[in-house]
Motif scaffolding. Structure first.
Motif, PDB file in Angstrom:
ATOM      1  N   ASP A 299     -20.131 -56.502 -15.674  1.00 55.62           N
ATOM      2  CA  ASP A 299     -20.467 -56.333 -14.632  1.00 55.62           C
ATOM      3  C   ASP A 299     -21.221 -55.066 -13.752  1.00 55.62           C
ATOM      4  O   ASP A 299     -21.364 -54.254 -13.348  1.00 55.62           O
ATOM      5  CB  ASP A 299     -19.420 -56.422 -13.277  1.00 55.62           C
ATOM      6  CG  ASP A 299     -19.035 -57.831 -13.088  1.00 55.62           C
ATOM      7  OD1 ASP A 299     -20.118 -58.791 -13.578  1.00 55.62           O
ATOM      8  OD2 ASP A 299     -17.955 -58.438 -12.844  1.00 55.62           O
ATOM      9  N   GLU A 300     -20.554 -54.223 -14.599  1.00 53.45           N
ATOM     10  CA  GLU A 300     -21.004 -52.882 -15.270  1.00 53.45           C
ATOM     11  C   GLU A 300     -22.526 -53.072 -15.842  1.00 53.45           C
ATOM     12  O   GLU A 300     -23.006 -51.749 -15.094  1.00 53.45           O
ATOM     13  CB  GLU A 300     -20.264 -51.850 -15.557  1.00 53.45           C
ATOM     14  CG  GLU A 300     -20.279 -50.339 -15.968  1.00 53.45           C
ATOM     15  CD  GLU A 300     -19.299 -49.857 -16.649  1.00 53.45           C
ATOM     16  OE1 GLU A 300     -19.235 -48.432 -16.312  1.00 53.45           O
ATOM     17  OE2 GLU A 300     -18.074 -50.182 -17.414  1.00 53.45           O
ATOM     18  N   PHE A 301     -23.019 -53.461 -16.556  1.00 53.34           N
ATOM     19  CA  PHE A 301     -23.779 -53.121 -17.234  1.00 53.34           C
ATOM     20  C   PHE A 301     -25.080 -54.290 -15.911  1.00 53.34           C
ATOM     21  O   PHE A 301     -25.960 -53.043 -15.514  1.00 53.34           O
ATOM     22  CB  PHE A 301     -24.179 -53.608 -18.325  1.00 53.34           C
ATOM     23  CG  PHE A 301     -25.100 -54.439 -18.687  1.00 53.34           C
ATOM     24  CD1 PHE A 301     -25.647 -53.081 -20.431  1.00 53.34           C
ATOM     25  CD2 PHE A 301     -26.128 -54.764 -18.689  1.00 53.34           C
ATOM     26  CE1 PHE A 301     -26.505 -53.196 -20.450  1.00 53.34           C
ATOM     27  CE2 PHE A 301     -27.657 -54.799 -19.612  1.00 53.34           C
ATOM     28  CZ  PHE A 301     -27.543 -54.086 -20.399  1.00 53.34           C
ATOM     29  N   VAL A 302     -24.810 -55.209 -15.692  1.00 53.12           N
ATOM     30  CA  VAL A 302     -25.961 -55.501 -14.584  1.00 53.12           C
ATOM     31  C   VAL A 302     -25.816 -54.338 -13.514  1.00 53.12           C
ATOM     32  O   VAL A 302     -26.494 -54.510 -12.596  1.00 53.12           O
ATOM     33  CB  VAL A 302     -25.449 -57.521 -14.140  1.00 53.12           C
ATOM     34  CG1 VAL A 302     -25.849 -57.884 -12.928  1.00 53.12           C
ATOM     35  CG2 VAL A 302     -25.250 -58.201 -15.447  1.00 53.12           C
ATOM     36  N   GLY A 303     -24.450 -54.488 -12.648  1.00 58.67           N
ATOM     37  CA  GLY A 303     -24.813 -53.374 -11.921  1.00 58.67           C
ATOM     38  C   GLY A 303     -25.978 -51.990 -11.561  1.00 58.67           C
ATOM     39  O   GLY A 303     -25.864 -51.437 -10.988  1.00 58.67           O
ATOM     40  N   ALA A 304     -25.237 -52.008 -13.026  1.00 59.79           N
ATOM     41  CA  ALA A 304     -26.442 -50.501 -13.288  1.00 59.79           C
ATOM     42  C   ALA A 304     -27.634 -50.742 -13.348  1.00 59.79           C
ATOM     43  O   ALA A 304     -28.504 -49.724 -12.660  1.00 59.79           O
ATOM     44  CB  ALA A 304     -25.802 -49.906 -15.092  1.00 59.79           C
ATOM     45  N   VAL A 305     -27.906 -51.699 -13.840  1.00 56.71           N
ATOM     46  CA  VAL A 305     -29.517 -52.194 -14.495  1.00 56.71           C
ATOM     47  C   VAL A 305     -29.859 -52.453 -12.542  1.00 56.71           C
ATOM     48  O   VAL A 305     -31.006 -52.013 -12.038  1.00 56.71           O
ATOM     49  CB  VAL A 305     -29.772 -53.423 -14.683  1.00 56.71           C
ATOM     50  CG1 VAL A 305     -30.892 -53.990 -14.237  1.00 56.71           C
ATOM     51  CG2 VAL A 305     -29.243 -53.263 -16.457  1.00 56.71           C
ATOM     52  N   GLN A 306     -29.290 -53.203 -11.505  1.00 57.63           N
ATOM     53  CA  GLN A 306     -29.549 -53.238 -10.403  1.00 57.63           C
ATOM     54  C   GLN A 306     -29.740 -51.902  -9.490  1.00 57.63           C
ATOM     55  O   GLN A 306     -31.076 -51.404  -9.043  1.00 57.63           O
ATOM     56  CB  GLN A 306     -28.192 -54.011  -9.669  1.00 57.63           C
ATOM     57  CG  GLN A 306     -28.820 -54.487  -7.832  1.00 57.63           C
ATOM     58  CD  GLN A 306     -27.344 -55.432  -7.438  1.00 57.63           C
ATOM     59  OE1 GLN A 306     -26.386 -55.283  -8.271  1.00 57.63           O
ATOM     60  NE2 GLN A 306     -27.771 -55.630  -6.314  1.00 57.63           N
ATOM     61  N   HIS A 307     -28.836 -51.191  -9.816  1.00 57.42           N
ATOM     62  CA  HIS A 307     -28.814 -49.943  -9.372  1.00 57.42           C
ATOM     63  C   HIS A 307     -30.146 -49.204  -9.748  1.00 57.42           C
ATOM     64  O   HIS A 307     -30.646 -48.023  -8.862  1.00 57.42           O
ATOM     65  CB  HIS A 307     -27.322 -49.226  -9.494  1.00 57.42           C
ATOM     66  CG  HIS A 307     -27.595 -48.014  -8.561  1.00 57.42           C
ATOM     67  ND1 HIS A 307     -27.415 -47.275  -7.503  1.00 57.42           N
ATOM     68  CD2 HIS A 307     -27.949 -46.591  -9.427  1.00 57.42           C
ATOM     69  CE1 HIS A 307     -27.786 -46.279  -6.696  1.00 57.42           C
ATOM     70  NE2 HIS A 307     -27.969 -45.388  -8.414  1.00 57.42           N
ATOM     71  N   ARG A 308     -30.225 -48.691 -10.652  1.00 57.91           N
ATOM     72  CA  ARG A 308     -31.494 -47.340 -11.486  1.00 57.91           C
ATOM     73  C   ARG A 308     -32.215 -48.698 -10.837  1.00 57.91           C
ATOM     74  O   ARG A 308     -33.665 -47.282 -10.936  1.00 57.91           O
ATOM     75  CB  ARG A 308     -31.186 -48.150 -12.438  1.00 57.91           C
ATOM     76  CG  ARG A 308     -29.688 -46.753 -13.130  1.00 57.91           C
ATOM     77  CD  ARG A 308     -29.444 -46.756 -14.685  1.00 57.91           C
ATOM     78  NE  ARG A 308     -28.260 -46.650 -14.554  1.00 57.91           N
ATOM     79  CZ  ARG A 308     -27.982 -45.736 -15.855  1.00 57.91           C
ATOM     80  NH1 ARG A 308     -28.283 -46.190 -16.411  1.00 57.91           N
ATOM     81  NH2 ARG A 308     -26.251 -45.819 -15.929  1.00 57.91           N
ATOM     82  N   ALA A 309     -32.777 -49.648 -10.876  1.00 59.48           N
ATOM     83  CA  ALA A 309     -33.961 -50.404 -11.206  1.00 59.48           C
ATOM     84  C   ALA A 309     -34.402 -50.862  -9.281  1.00 59.48           C
ATOM     85  O   ALA A 309     -35.308 -51.540  -9.161  1.00 59.48           O
ATOM     86  CB  ALA A 309     -33.970 -51.909 -11.869  1.00 59.48           C
ATOM     87  N   ASP A 310     -32.934 -50.755  -8.345  1.00 54.38           N
ATOM     88  CA  ASP A 310     -33.709 -50.869  -7.388  1.00 54.38           C
ATOM     89  C   ASP A 310     -33.745 -51.969  -6.705  1.00 54.38           C
ATOM     90  O   ASP A 310     -34.533 -52.498  -5.940  1.00 54.38           O
ATOM     91  CB  ASP A 310     -34.401 -49.426  -6.604  1.00 54.38           C
ATOM     92  CG  ASP A 310     -34.286 -49.506  -5.424  1.00 54.38           C
ATOM     93  OD1 ASP A 310     -33.262 -49.669  -4.358  1.00 54.38           O
ATOM     94  OD2 ASP A 310     -35.453 -49.182  -4.467  1.00 54.38           O
ATOM     95  N   LEU A 311     -33.006 -53.172  -6.956  1.00 56.45           N
ATOM     96  CA  LEU A 311     -33.147 -54.774  -7.161  1.00 56.45           C
ATOM     97  C   LEU A 311     -32.085 -54.913  -5.795  1.00 56.45           C
ATOM     98  O   LEU A 311     -31.002 -54.392  -5.904  1.00 56.45           O
ATOM     99  CB  LEU A 311     -32.562 -54.394  -8.812  1.00 56.45           C
ATOM    100  CG  LEU A 311     -33.919 -54.991  -9.873  1.00 56.45           C
ATOM    101  CD1 LEU A 311     -33.385 -55.058 -11.147  1.00 56.45           C
ATOM    102  CD2 LEU A 311     -35.031 -54.799  -9.613  1.00 56.45           C
TER     103      LEU A 311
END
Length: 130
Positions: free
Chosen positions: A4-16
Motif C-alpha cells: 500500500d505504501e509503494f502504490v501510494g507513493a507512485v500515485q502521489h508522485r505521478a499525480d494519478l
C-alpha cells in the motif's frame, strides 16, 4: 516498504487519480523492465519488493534486448498512456523501487542496461517531484 505504501507513493508522485492507475503504471513499468533484464537480475530485484509488486518482474519473459525507445513504447502501451506520460510514470516507479531495494541491487540493474537507459533513473535520489 509495504504494498500500500509503494502504490501510494507512485500515485502521489505521478499525480494519478486512483490507486488502480498507480498499479497499472507500476505493472507496465516493472513488466517491461523485467523483460529487459536478465532472468536472475529480474528475480533479484523482485526479491526486495512487496510481494504483490514483485510478481510483475518475476512474471516477465526476461532476457530480451530492446532499446530505450522500445522500452518507453511498451510502457506506454501497457499503461494506456501517451509516451511522454509513460516515460514520466516509469521514472516515478523506478524511483519508488530505488527506495525499496538496497543500493547494490539498483547498481546491478543499471549495470545491465545501456547508457540510453540512464534517463529512466533521473528521479532516483531527487527530493522534489513534478
Amino acid at each position: 516498504m509495504q504494498h500500500d505504501e509503494f502504490v501510494g507513493a507512485v500515485q502521489h508522485r505521478a499525480d494519478l487519480a486512483s490507486r488502480g492507475e498507480a498499479i497499472r503504471v507500476t505493472r507496465a513499468t516493472l513488466t517491461t523492465l523485467g523483460e529487459r533484464l536478465q532472468p536472475g537480475e529480474a528475480s533479484d530485484l523482485a526479491g526486495a519488493l512487496p510481494m504483490e509488486i514483485d510478481y510483475f518482474l518475476q512474471d516477465a519473459h526476461s532476457g530480451e534486448l530492446f532499446d530505450f525507445d522500445e522500452f518507453v513504447s511498451r510502457v506506454s502501451q501497457r499503461a494506456q498512456a501517451e509516451q511522454s506520460d509513460a516515460l514520466f510514470y516509469a521514472k516515478v516507479v523506478v524511483d519508488v523501487v530505488a527506495e525499496s531495494v538496497p543500493d547494490t541491487e539498483l547498481d546491478d540493474v543499471t549495470a545491465q542496461l545501456p547508457d540510453a537507459y540512464d534517463e529512466l533513473f533521473e528521479l532516483v535520489g531527487e527530493d522534489s517531484y513534478y
